[in-house]
Structure formats: structure tokens, C-alpha cells
Design a protein around this motif. Structure first.
Motif, PDB file in Angstrom:
ATOM      1  N   SER A 248      -0.088  10.172  -4.245  1.00 13.70           N
ATOM      2  CA  SER A 248      -1.198  10.828  -4.976  1.00 13.70           C
ATOM      3  C   SER A 248      -0.739  11.387  -6.276  1.00 13.70           C
ATOM      4  O   SER A 248       0.183  12.036  -6.554  1.00 13.70           O
ATOM      5  CB  SER A 248      -1.784  11.956  -4.222  1.00 13.70           C
TER       6      SER A 248
ATOM      7  N   SER B 231     -10.885   9.376  -5.148  1.00 12.55           N
ATOM      8  CA  SER B 231     -10.177   8.822  -4.313  1.00 12.55           C
ATOM      9  C   SER B 231      -9.151   9.639  -3.594  1.00 12.55           C
ATOM     10  O   SER B 231      -9.195  10.733  -3.807  1.00 12.55           O
ATOM     11  CB  SER B 231      -9.024   7.846  -5.211  1.00 12.55           C
ATOM     12  N   THR B 232      -8.790   8.953  -2.241  1.00 15.49           N
ATOM     13  CA  THR B 232      -8.007   9.894  -1.588  1.00 15.49           C
ATOM     14  C   THR B 232      -6.521   9.191  -1.325  1.00 15.49           C
ATOM     15  O   THR B 232      -6.364   8.137  -2.069  1.00 15.49           O
ATOM     16  CB  THR B 232      -8.550   9.900  -0.139  1.00 15.49           C
ATOM     17  N   THR B 233      -5.561   9.854  -0.794  1.00 18.79           N
ATOM     18  CA  THR B 233      -4.319   9.240  -0.593  1.00 18.79           C
ATOM     19  C   THR B 233      -4.383   7.783   0.406  1.00 18.79           C
ATOM     20  O   THR B 233      -5.369   7.618   0.831  1.00 18.79           O
ATOM     21  CB  THR B 233      -3.391  10.129   0.060  1.00 18.79           C
ATOM     22  N   ASP B 234      -3.096   7.083   0.317  1.00 17.36           N
ATOM     23  CA  ASP B 234      -2.947   5.588   0.805  1.00 17.36           C
ATOM     24  C   ASP B 234      -4.042   4.711   0.191  1.00 17.36           C
ATOM     25  O   ASP B 234      -4.591   3.897   0.930  1.00 17.36           O
ATOM     26  CB  ASP B 234      -3.110   5.956   2.387  1.00 17.36           C
ATOM     27  N   GLN B 235      -4.320   4.914  -0.859  1.00 17.54           N
ATOM     28  CA  GLN B 235      -5.463   4.177  -1.551  1.00 17.54           C
ATOM     29  C   GLN B 235      -4.964   3.222  -2.495  1.00 17.54           C
ATOM     30  O   GLN B 235      -5.934   2.352  -3.267  1.00 17.54           O
ATOM     31  CB  GLN B 235      -6.677   4.706  -1.943  1.00 17.54           C
TER      32      GLN B 235
ATOM     33  N   LEU C  24       0.915  -1.078  -0.053  1.00 19.35           N
ATOM     34  CA  LEU C  24       0.027  -0.114   0.027  1.00 19.35           C
ATOM     35  C   LEU C  24       1.086   1.303   0.140  1.00 19.35           C
ATOM     36  O   LEU C  24       1.655   1.481   0.996  1.00 19.35           O
ATOM     37  CB  LEU C  24      -0.835  -0.263   1.312  1.00 19.35           C
TER      38      LEU C  24
ATOM     39  N   ARG D  49      -8.893   2.929   2.355  1.00 21.09           N
ATOM     40  CA  ARG D  49      -7.804   3.698   2.653  1.00 21.09           C
ATOM     41  C   ARG D  49      -7.228   3.202   3.993  1.00 21.09           C
ATOM     42  O   ARG D  49      -7.613   2.879   4.797  1.00 21.09           O
ATOM     43  CB  ARG D  49      -8.480   5.128   3.261  1.00 21.09           C
ATOM     44  N   GLY D  50      -5.604   2.941   3.930  1.00 16.85           N
ATOM     45  CA  GLY D  50      -4.900   2.512   4.897  1.00 16.85           C
ATOM     46  C   GLY D  50      -5.093   0.970   5.380  1.00 16.85           C
ATOM     47  O   GLY D  50      -4.313   0.763   6.053  1.00 16.85           O
ATOM     48  N   GLN D  51      -5.855   0.246   4.283  1.00 24.25           N
ATOM     49  CA  GLN D  51      -5.924  -1.131   4.516  1.00 24.25           C
ATOM     50  C   GLN D  51      -5.476  -1.954   3.277  1.00 24.25           C
ATOM     51  O   GLN D  51      -5.578  -1.591   2.238  1.00 24.25           O
ATOM     52  CB  GLN D  51      -7.138  -1.677   5.118  1.00 24.25           C
TER      53      GLN D  51
ATOM     54  N   GLN E  97      -7.186  -0.146  -6.495  1.00 25.72           N
ATOM     55  CA  GLN E  97      -7.748   0.893  -5.278  1.00 25.72           C
ATOM     56  C   GLN E  97      -7.896  -0.080  -3.967  1.00 25.72           C
ATOM     57  O   GLN E  97      -8.509  -1.056  -4.030  1.00 25.72           O
ATOM     58  CB  GLN E  97      -8.815   1.499  -5.760  1.00 25.72           C
TER      59      GLN E  97
ATOM     60  N   GLU F  44      -3.606   7.823  -8.736  1.00 24.97           N
ATOM     61  CA  GLU F  44      -4.676   7.873  -7.478  1.00 24.97           C
ATOM     62  C   GLU F  44      -5.484   8.905  -7.395  1.00 24.97           C
ATOM     63  O   GLU F  44      -6.320   9.227  -6.539  1.00 24.97           O
ATOM     64  CB  GLU F  44      -3.405   7.975  -6.221  1.00 24.97           C
TER      65      GLU F  44
END
Length: 118
Positions: free
Chosen positions: A41, A84-88, A36, A64-66, A61, A79
Motif C-alpha cells: 500500500s 482502493s484497499t491493499t492486495d489490489q 498480485l 482484492r486477493g484475486q 487495479q 495503491e
């Protein structure tokens, strides 16, 4: 007799440096090649893997964070897609490094034109 406890095995990292990696996802890929990304981004898995001397083998995708996939993406998808957001961004890089140029010792980024697009 005392029970012999084996030492913990290091998590395989696929030869990836740890910068820009939010979380390793061994449950998705025991080789350590699926991660991940963090703060990536606007860039793609082709760029993420390429900057580490590898080709992109897969992109998703994620929640988030997982290490939970939401949708299959192409290696060239960035991204900043709508909503969508970051850490995805979940990237799978190939285990083997790209070919080095003749006489080169340090790794070089994979040439983008040689990256297989889905």
C-alpha cells in the motif's frame, strides 16, 4: 504397462523473490512476471519491480486477493488511490533484469528515471 506421469512443472517465477507477493497470476501471464502484491500500500509497481531489479511493464487495479483486473493503472500509480484497499495492486515486471552497474555483482534497484512512464 504403467502410465508415465510427468513430474509437475515448477511455476515460472520470472526470477522474482516471493516476499511481498500475495499470489502469482499464471492465468494472466505464463512467464510468472505478473503478480498480485501484498502489503504494498502506498507504493507503485515501478517501485515493486524496481526493488527486485526489474522494470515495470504494466500495472492494474485488481479485485482484492484475486487475479482479476478492474482497471488499467500506470506503473507509477500507488495503491492508496481513492477507495482502493491493499492486495489490489497487480504488477507485471519485465522478464529481463536491469543492467547492472560496472563491477556490480548483486542486483541493484532500477533507476526510477529510466522507467518508462505510460
Amino acid at each position: 504397462s504403467p502410465q508415465i506421469i510427468p513430474p509437475p512443472q515448477p511455476t515460472p517465477t520470472c526470477g522474482l523473490p516471493t516476499d511481498d507477493i500475495f499470489k502469482w497470476c499464471p492465468e494472466l501471464d505464463p512467464t510468472g512476471c505478473t503478480v498480485l502484491t501484498m502489503g504494498w500500500s502506498g507504493r507503485s509497481c515501478s517501485e515493486f519491480c524496481g526493488a527486485r531489479g526489474k522494470r515495470c511493464a504494466g500495472a492494474w487495479q485488481a479485485v482484492r486477493g484475486q487475479c482479476v483486473t478492474v482497471a488499467k493503472w500506470t506503473c507509477s500509480q500507488t495503491e492508496t488511490a481513492e477507495g482502493s484497499t491493499t492486495d489490489q495492486l497487480l504488477c507485471q515486471c519485465e522478464e529481463t533484469d536491469c543492467e547492472l552497474g560496472p563491477g556490480r555483482v548483486e542486483y541493484i534497484a532500477c533507476p526510477y528515471e529510466s522507467i518508462l512512464m505510460e
